[in-house]
Scaffold this motif. Structure first.
Motif, short mmCIF file in Angstrom:
data_model
loop_
_atom_site.label_atom_id
_atom_site.label_comp_id
_atom_site.label_asym_id
_atom_site.label_seq_id
_atom_site.Cartn_x
_atom_site.Cartn_y
_atom_site.Cartn_z
N SER A 87 -9.76 -26.30 -4.00
CA SER A 87 -11.02 -25.72 -4.45
C SER A 87 -11.85 -25.32 -3.24
N GLY A 88 -12.71 -24.34 -3.45
CA GLY A 88 -13.60 -23.90 -2.39
C GLY A 88 -12.93 -23.07 -1.31
N PHE A 89 -11.71 -22.59 -1.57
CA PHE A 89 -10.96 -21.83 -0.57
C PHE A 89 -10.85 -20.39 -1.02
N THR A 90 -11.31 -19.45 -0.18
CA THR A 90 -11.34 -18.05 -0.59
C THR A 90 -10.66 -17.10 0.38
N ALA A 91 -10.09 -17.60 1.46
CA ALA A 91 -9.48 -16.72 2.45
C ALA A 91 -8.30 -15.95 1.86
N ARG A 92 -8.16 -14.69 2.25
CA ARG A 92 -7.04 -13.86 1.78
C ARG A 92 -5.76 -14.13 2.56
N PHE A 93 -5.93 -14.50 3.82
CA PHE A 93 -4.78 -14.73 4.69
C PHE A 93 -4.79 -16.21 5.10
N TYR A 94 -3.71 -16.90 4.87
CA TYR A 94 -3.70 -18.33 5.07
C TYR A 94 -2.28 -18.86 5.23
N CYS A 95 -2.23 -20.09 5.64
CA CYS A 95 -0.99 -20.86 5.66
C CYS A 95 -1.28 -22.18 4.96
N MET A 96 -0.44 -22.53 4.02
CA MET A 96 -0.57 -23.82 3.35
C MET A 96 0.65 -24.66 3.70
N GLY A 97 0.41 -25.91 3.97
CA GLY A 97 1.50 -26.75 4.43
C GLY A 97 1.58 -28.08 3.72
N TRP A 98 2.79 -28.60 3.69
CA TRP A 98 3.04 -29.98 3.25
C TRP A 98 3.50 -30.77 4.47
N PHE A 99 2.92 -31.93 4.62
CA PHE A 99 3.24 -32.83 5.72
C PHE A 99 3.51 -34.21 5.13
N ARG A 100 4.14 -35.07 5.93
CA ARG A 100 4.37 -36.43 5.46
C ARG A 100 4.34 -37.39 6.64
N GLN A 101 4.02 -38.63 6.31
CA GLN A 101 4.02 -39.66 7.33
C GLN A 101 4.53 -40.95 6.73
N ALA A 102 5.61 -41.44 7.28
CA ALA A 102 6.18 -42.71 6.86
C ALA A 102 5.54 -43.83 7.67
N PRO A 103 5.53 -45.05 7.14
CA PRO A 103 4.93 -46.17 7.88
C PRO A 103 5.55 -46.33 9.26
N GLY A 104 4.69 -46.42 10.26
CA GLY A 104 5.17 -46.61 11.62
C GLY A 104 5.73 -45.38 12.29
N LYS A 105 5.67 -44.25 11.60
CA LYS A 105 6.22 -43.03 12.16
C LYS A 105 5.14 -41.97 12.31
N GLU A 106 5.45 -40.94 13.09
CA GLU A 106 4.50 -39.87 13.31
C GLU A 106 4.46 -38.92 12.12
N LEU A 107 3.36 -38.23 12.01
CA LEU A 107 3.23 -37.17 11.01
C LEU A 107 4.28 -36.10 11.28
N GLU A 108 4.90 -35.58 10.24
CA GLU A 108 5.85 -34.50 10.42
C GLU A 108 5.61 -33.40 9.39
N GLY A 109 5.88 -32.19 9.79
CA GLY A 109 5.76 -31.07 8.87
C GLY A 109 6.95 -31.03 7.94
N VAL A 110 6.71 -30.65 6.69
CA VAL A 110 7.77 -30.61 5.69
C VAL A 110 8.05 -29.16 5.26
N ALA A 111 7.00 -28.44 4.91
CA ALA A 111 7.18 -27.08 4.40
C ALA A 111 5.87 -26.33 4.53
N THR A 112 5.99 -25.01 4.62
CA THR A 112 4.79 -24.17 4.61
C THR A 112 5.03 -22.98 3.70
N ILE A 113 3.94 -22.41 3.22
CA ILE A 113 3.97 -21.18 2.45
C ILE A 113 2.75 -20.37 2.83
N ASP A 114 2.94 -19.07 3.08
CA ASP A 114 1.81 -18.27 3.51
C ASP A 114 1.35 -17.35 2.38
N ASN A 115 0.36 -16.50 2.69
CA ASN A 115 -0.23 -15.66 1.65
C ASN A 115 0.75 -14.61 1.13
N ASP A 116 1.84 -14.37 1.86
CA ASP A 116 2.88 -13.45 1.36
C ASP A 116 3.94 -14.18 0.55
#
Length: 136
Positions: free
Chosen positions: A25-54
């Motif tokens: 909510s509250g997001f109106t940009a036409r050009f963007y990147c949306m991402g999914w990230f995850r973090q397991a206990p004791g581990k660093e954050l890692e990127g999982v997937a992204t999807i852009d405005n196209d």
């Protein structure tokens, strides 16, 4: 103010499936990147997937063929369909929105050419996370 709320996490057995949702909510940009990230206990954050405005998607190697990122533009919902889950997928999953260029950089991260800590500042808004637990 941009707000993201994840849902859909839970506990499944190995081989099972889950679909995560991220209501934006509250997001109106036409050009963007949306991402999914995850973090397991004791581990660093890692990127999982992204999807852009196209609608172009990118994935980390370990989830390719199993996970699918999509979006419902009309209702401003981001999805992550997760299949053939393994205990290695155990983590808190977060969605985030960022600048359109972030998706290109995430592609380089997925290729092993960037550190995630150098990219995450491009994602200005994050959700609170939803837990995924996979039992063997």
């Amino acid at each position: 103010q941009v707000q993201l709320v994840e849902s859909g996490g839970g506990s499944v057995q190995a081989g099972g499936s889950l679909r995560l949702s991220c209501q934006i909510s509250g997001f109106t940009a036409r050009f963007y990147c949306m991402g999914w990230f995850r973090q397991a206990p004791g581990k660093e954050l890692e990127g999982v997937a992204t999807i852009d405005n196209d609608g172009d998607t990118r994935y980390r190697d370990s989830v390719k063929g199993r996970f699918n990122a999509s979006e419902d533009n009309a209702n401003k919902i981001l999805y992550l369909e997760m299949n053939s889950l393994t205990p290695d997928d155990n983590a808190m999953y977060y969605c985030a929105v960022g600048t359109s260029g972030a998706c290109i950089t995430m592609g380089r991260y997925f290729a092993g050419r960037f550190d995630l800590e150098d990219i995450t500042p491009r994602f200005a808004s994050w959700g609170q996370g939803t837990q995924v637990t996979v039992s063997s």
